[in-house]
Scaffold this motif. Structure first.
Motif, PDB file in Angstrom:
ATOM      1  N   PRO A 141       0.846  -1.201   0.000  1.00 22.15           N
ATOM      2  CA  PRO A 141       0.000   0.000   0.000  1.00 22.15           C
ATOM      3  C   PRO A 141       0.880   1.249   0.000  1.00 22.15           C
ATOM      4  N   ILE A 142       0.441   2.274  -0.696  1.00 22.81           N
ATOM      5  CA  ILE A 142       1.267   3.476  -0.828  1.00 22.81           C
ATOM      6  C   ILE A 142       1.515   4.127   0.528  1.00 22.81           C
ATOM      7  N   GLU A 143       0.546   4.006   1.465  1.00 23.90           N
ATOM      8  CA  GLU A 143       0.759   4.579   2.800  1.00 23.90           C
ATOM      9  C   GLU A 143       1.927   3.905   3.498  1.00 23.90           C
ATOM     10  N   HIS A 144       2.022   2.561   3.344  1.00 21.59           N
ATOM     11  CA  HIS A 144       3.135   1.815   3.942  1.00 21.59           C
ATOM     12  C   HIS A 144       4.454   2.206   3.280  1.00 21.59           C
ATOM     13  N   VAL A 145       4.412   2.405   1.964  1.00 22.37           N
ATOM     14  CA  VAL A 145       5.630   2.769   1.238  1.00 22.37           C
ATOM     15  C   VAL A 145       6.161   4.111   1.704  1.00 22.37           C
ATOM     16  N   THR A 146       5.282   5.116   1.789  1.00 26.69           N
ATOM     17  CA  THR A 146       5.741   6.451   2.179  1.00 26.69           C
ATOM     18  C   THR A 146       6.230   6.476   3.625  1.00 26.69           C
ATOM     19  N   THR A 147       5.509   5.787   4.517  1.00 26.28           N
ATOM     20  CA  THR A 147       5.934   5.752   5.920  1.00 26.28           C
ATOM     21  C   THR A 147       7.276   5.045   6.067  1.00 26.28           C
ATOM     22  N   SER A 148       7.440   3.914   5.379  1.00 26.61           N
ATOM     23  CA  SER A 148       8.700   3.173   5.453  1.00 26.61           C
ATOM     24  C   SER A 148       9.845   3.984   4.860  1.00 26.61           C
ATOM     25  N   ALA A 149       9.559   4.711   3.779  1.00 20.62           N
ATOM     26  CA  ALA A 149      10.596   5.534   3.157  1.00 20.62           C
ATOM     27  C   ALA A 149      11.072   6.626   4.110  1.00 20.62           C
ATOM     28  N   GLU A 150      10.121   7.249   4.794  1.00 24.03           N
ATOM     29  CA  GLU A 150      10.497   8.292   5.749  1.00 24.03           C
ATOM     30  C   GLU A 150      11.297   7.705   6.905  1.00 24.03           C
ATOM     31  N   THR A 151      10.919   6.504   7.351  1.00 26.43           N
ATOM     32  CA  THR A 151      11.647   5.854   8.443  1.00 26.43           C
ATOM     33  C   THR A 151      13.083   5.558   8.030  1.00 26.43           C
ATOM     34  N   VAL A 152      13.253   5.055   6.811  1.00 21.67           N
ATOM     35  CA  VAL A 152      14.604   4.765   6.302  1.00 21.67           C
ATOM     36  C   VAL A 152      15.443   6.034   6.269  1.00 21.67           C
ATOM     37  N   LEU A 153      14.851   7.130   5.818  1.00 22.23           N
ATOM     38  CA  LEU A 153      15.585   8.383   5.722  1.00 22.23           C
ATOM     39  C   LEU A 153      15.948   8.917   7.099  1.00 22.23           C
ATOM     40  N   PHE A 154      15.024   8.795   8.057  1.00 26.20           N
ATOM     41  CA  PHE A 154      15.313   9.295   9.398  1.00 26.20           C
ATOM     42  C   PHE A 154      16.399   8.485  10.094  1.00 26.20           C
ATOM     43  N   GLN A 155      16.520   7.212   9.759  1.00 27.61           N
ATOM     44  CA  GLN A 155      17.576   6.398  10.341  1.00 27.61           C
ATOM     45  C   GLN A 155      18.953   6.934   9.961  1.00 27.61           C
ATOM     46  N   VAL A 156      19.038   7.598   8.812  1.00 33.04           N
ATOM     47  CA  VAL A 156      20.296   8.202   8.373  1.00 33.04           C
ATOM     48  C   VAL A 156      20.607   9.443   9.194  1.00 33.04           C
ATOM     49  N   THR A 157      19.587  10.271   9.409  1.00 33.80           N
ATOM     50  CA  THR A 157      19.814  11.590  10.020  1.00 33.80           C
ATOM     51  C   THR A 157      19.638  11.608  11.526  1.00 33.80           C
ATOM     52  N   ASP A 158      19.017  10.576  12.096  1.00 31.79           N
ATOM     53  CA  ASP A 158      18.745  10.586  13.543  1.00 31.79           C
ATOM     54  C   ASP A 158      20.004  10.752  14.373  1.00 31.79           C
ATOM     55  N   ARG A 159      21.116  10.169  13.921  1.00 34.78           N
ATOM     56  CA  ARG A 159      22.348  10.225  14.712  1.00 34.78           C
ATOM     57  C   ARG A 159      22.824  11.642  14.928  1.00 34.78           C
ATOM     58  N   ASN A 160      22.513  12.523  13.966  1.00 30.85           N
ATOM     59  CA  ASN A 160      22.976  13.908  14.080  1.00 30.85           C
ATOM     60  C   ASN A 160      22.216  14.685  15.127  1.00 30.85           C
ATOM     61  N   LEU A 161      21.110  14.099  15.648  1.00 27.43           N
ATOM     62  CA  LEU A 161      20.288  14.817  16.610  1.00 27.43           C
ATOM     63  C   LEU A 161      20.679  14.486  18.051  1.00 27.43           C
ATOM     64  N   LYS A 162      21.625  13.568  18.229  1.00 28.25           N
ATOM     65  CA  LYS A 162      22.031  13.204  19.585  1.00 28.25           C
ATOM     66  C   LYS A 162      22.699  14.389  20.271  1.00 28.25           C
ATOM     67  N   ARG A 163      22.332  14.598  21.508  1.00 32.17           N
ATOM     68  CA  ARG A 163      22.886  15.715  22.263  1.00 32.17           C
ATOM     69  C   ARG A 163      24.125  15.279  23.030  1.00 32.17           C
ATOM     70  N   GLU A 164      25.085  16.153  23.101  1.00 34.37           N
ATOM     71  CA  GLU A 164      26.283  15.875  23.876  1.00 34.37           C
ATOM     72  C   GLU A 164      26.105  16.452  25.282  1.00 34.37           C
ATOM     73  N   PHE A 165      27.000  16.042  26.184  1.00 33.87           N
ATOM     74  CA  PHE A 165      26.943  16.557  27.543  1.00 33.87           C
ATOM     75  C   PHE A 165      27.194  18.061  27.568  1.00 33.87           C
ATOM     76  N   VAL A 166      26.488  18.736  28.452  1.00 34.23           N
ATOM     77  CA  VAL A 166      26.707  20.160  28.698  1.00 34.23           C
ATOM     78  C   VAL A 166      27.263  20.297  30.105  1.00 34.23           C
ATOM     79  N   THR A 167      28.393  20.969  30.249  1.00 37.78           N
ATOM     80  CA  THR A 167      28.979  21.139  31.578  1.00 37.78           C
ATOM     81  C   THR A 167      28.100  22.043  32.418  1.00 37.78           C
ATOM     82  N   MET A 168      28.171  21.876  33.729  1.00 40.07           N
ATOM     83  CA  MET A 168      27.391  22.718  34.625  1.00 40.07           C
ATOM     84  C   MET A 168      27.788  24.183  34.458  1.00 40.07           C
ATOM     85  N   LYS A 169      29.064  24.430  34.183  1.00 34.26           N
ATOM     86  CA  LYS A 169      29.514  25.810  33.990  1.00 34.26           C
ATOM     87  C   LYS A 169      28.797  26.454  32.812  1.00 34.26           C
TER      88      LYS A 169
END
Length: 594
Positions: A129-157
């Protein structure tokens, strides 16, 4: 065949820089992983460096050779002499992070190429179904870019310095909110404006079963049909807690603005009904709370529920295709318990049934307009009404002309001048509307990220949460589905670092109590929504329940949850004709010497 992007020089330089200056590993390892390297030998070396670092052992050619030997990879990388080659060919260790970023960028490009191949394969599979295709395509694409959204530690200072700057700025600008102003004075004072990364939930009185019986006739472009016959037979429905089910439905039905597409078909179930008859012979049967358009002797239009009608009222009816006229109501009779149905028509929100005009956020829209007036960029996702209806409500707010007159196009010359002026002004508001029905969080996230990249976003509105779906997940568990959606909205707020303001439905339990003021337990599927939300607000209007109220135009905004501040009740003025909320006028009265 497309050649995979890579940079051998950058891969050699980043490893050589770490061998020259091991302290640089900490900086680069924060974003670079072994799988980011194109050459397998470099991936093995970086993995060995990571293992040494995890054990808090020094990184140098000797320890690295020993670790690779333990891994059984020393010969694969070319032995210890290869380290000498890397060091000799590294321009400088100072630029270690820059070399690492080059390696990271080429790795992302390679993943995008792989993702594109996967999306191509998905699109080529005509059995899906086209709905499954578009959703799966978006999921595949986000798996590529998700890593760039990880936050690093922020010092208390750093965290304290940022917070100190915010407080200092607030002290210097006492009259300004810390967050994005809502446009309502008392609400901004209580909340401090809408804060970045907050999820705000706003819930009002639930719908009251506004449905008609199954034999009601609707006009379609090519035929007349009963509303019951329009029910989708194979679509998955979205249940509500009153026993009803929403089904996605796209078909054109006659409205006061001509034929318009529907968004949903609603099956309400068995309901007590009334039947009205007009002098011209038109009849309509529906639930007690189903509204129709009426007119009084002065030609003033108003929506009234079937239970509110009297024999002195005139129903607005349509004759001969598109001519509006009125017909006096001559009979109102009990019609017993009947299966009832409704349609959601985004563009206009009204449909013509049996020739009688039937009607099927305002606070959120008032807030959106207030925010847009100060130049903020607002995204509105509306799954219940269309862009035309939103614009109509905004124009009513901005011009002071009732929605009914705008809907029917009955404007005086003075009103038309106001309309033209307001249209030019409103067109400059940075409001972006998406009226896609049954949106899922992945689709919303995609659109928000695209919008943020192209224009920027300051605030996101969602109308409303329970009309979203999980993209095929949790089909048999509505509570889990709502949990997933509310959690996704909170994640969206944090990712975009903007407030996300979502409407939500209340449980009908509030209608069964003597005290009609909503509480947190009245939120439908309240556990997850309440947990994820930073702020929960309810709208209460006493006039809805008490006709003899002393304050018919007062609307109370109840802040029932405020994660980072106080709760309370804010009173606003509600203009029902314009569906507009405004600050209540406060006057100081001196009671002395009286």
């Amino acid at each position: 065949m497309t050649e995979s992007p890579y940079s051998q020089e950058a891969e050699e330089a980043v490893i050589g820089a770490v061998l020259i200056n091991p302290h640089s590993f900490l900086t680069v390892a924060a974003f670079l992983r072994p799988e980011d390297f194109f050459f397998l030998r470099h991936a093995h070396i970086w993995e060995a460096m990571t293992r040494l670092h995890e054990r808090k052992e020094p990184i140098d050619p000797v320890t690295l050779a020993e670790e690779l030997s333990t891994m059984g990879k020393l010969d694969d990388v070319g032995g210890a002499p290869y380290f000498t080659h890397l060091i000799a060919n590294t321009p400088t260790s100072v630029h270690a992070e820059i070399y690492g970023r080059i390696v990271e960028r080429t790795a992302i490009r390679r993943r995008l190429i792989v993702a594109a191949d996967e999306i191509k394969a998905l699109a080529s599979d005509e059995n899906q179904p086209i709905e499954h295709v578009t959703t799966s395509a978006e999921t595949v694409l986000f798996q590529v870019t998700d890593r760039n959204l990880k936050r690093e530690f922020v010092t208390m200072k750093d965290a304290v310095n940022d917070y100190f700057d915010r407080i200092e700025n607030l002290i210097q600008h006492q009259q300004e909110s810390m967050g994005l102003p809502s446009g309502f004075r008392d609400l901004d004072q209580l909340l401090g404006g809408f804060q970045k990364s907050d999820l705000l939930i706003f819930a009002g009185r639930p719908g009251m079963g506004k449905c008609v019986t199954g034999d009601t006739i609707l006009q379609l472009p090519d035929r007349y049909a009963t509303i019951e016959s329009l029910k989708p037979r194979h679509a998955l429905g979205i249940p509500d807690d009153d026993g009803g089910i929403y089904y996605p439905l796209e078909c054109d039905v006659l409205t006061p603005q001509g034929f318009k597409p529907t968004a949903y078909f609603y099956e309400s179930g068995l309901r007590p009904t009334l039947r009205i008859t007009t002098q011209a012979g038109f009849t309509l049967a529906g639930t007690y709370h189903h509204p129709i358009l009426t007119s009084d002797s002065l030609g003033q239009f108003a929506w009234k529920t079937l239970a509110e009608l009297t024999l002195d009222d005139y129903a607005v009816v349509v004759e001969h295709g598109s001519d509006y006229t009125t017909s006096r109501i001559t009979a109102i009779q009990d019609n017993g318990w009947q299966y009832c149905y409704d349609l959601t028509v985004p563009d206009g929100q009204a449909f013509i049934a049996n020739h009688i005009i039937n009607h099927n956020t305002s606070f959120m829209l008032s807030t959106a307009v207030n925010v847009a007036r100060i130049g903020a960029r607002v995204a509105i996702f509306t799954m219940e009404m269309g862009a035309d209806q939103l614009v109509q409500r905004i124009m009513a707010m901005e011009t002071g002309i009732s929605s009914h007159k705008l809907r029917l196009g009955r404007l005086s010359p003075q009103q038309y001048d106001r309309f033209v002026e307001a249209a030019g002004r409103v067109s400059r508001y940075q409001i972006f509307i998406d009226d896609t029905p049954a949106l899922n969080p992945i689709q919303m996230r995609t659109k928000c990220r695209r919008l943020q990249h192209e224009y920027g976003i300051d605030l996101v509105f969602v109308d409303y949460l329970q009309l979203m779906n999980a993209g095929g997940q949790y089909q048999n568990n509505r509570v889990q589905e709502i949990s997933y959606i509310s959690r996704a909205l909170k994640e969206l707020a944090r990712e975009l670092n903007v407030p996300v303001f979502s409407a939500a439905q209340l449980s009908r339990a509030v209608e069964q109590r003597q005290d009609k003021r909503p509480v947190l337990s009245d939120l439908r599927e309240s556990g997850s929504i309440e947990q994820d939300a930073d702020i929960v607000m309810f709208l209460y209007r006493d006039a809805i329940y008490n006709e003899a109220t002393e304050f018919p135009n007062q609307a109370d905004v109840i802040v029932a949850k405020h994660r980072n501040g106080p709760t309370g009740v804010i009173s606003l003025f509600f203009n029902e004709e314009l569906t507009k909320f405004q600050d209540a006028v406060t006057r100081q009265v001196d009671l002395g010497d009286r």
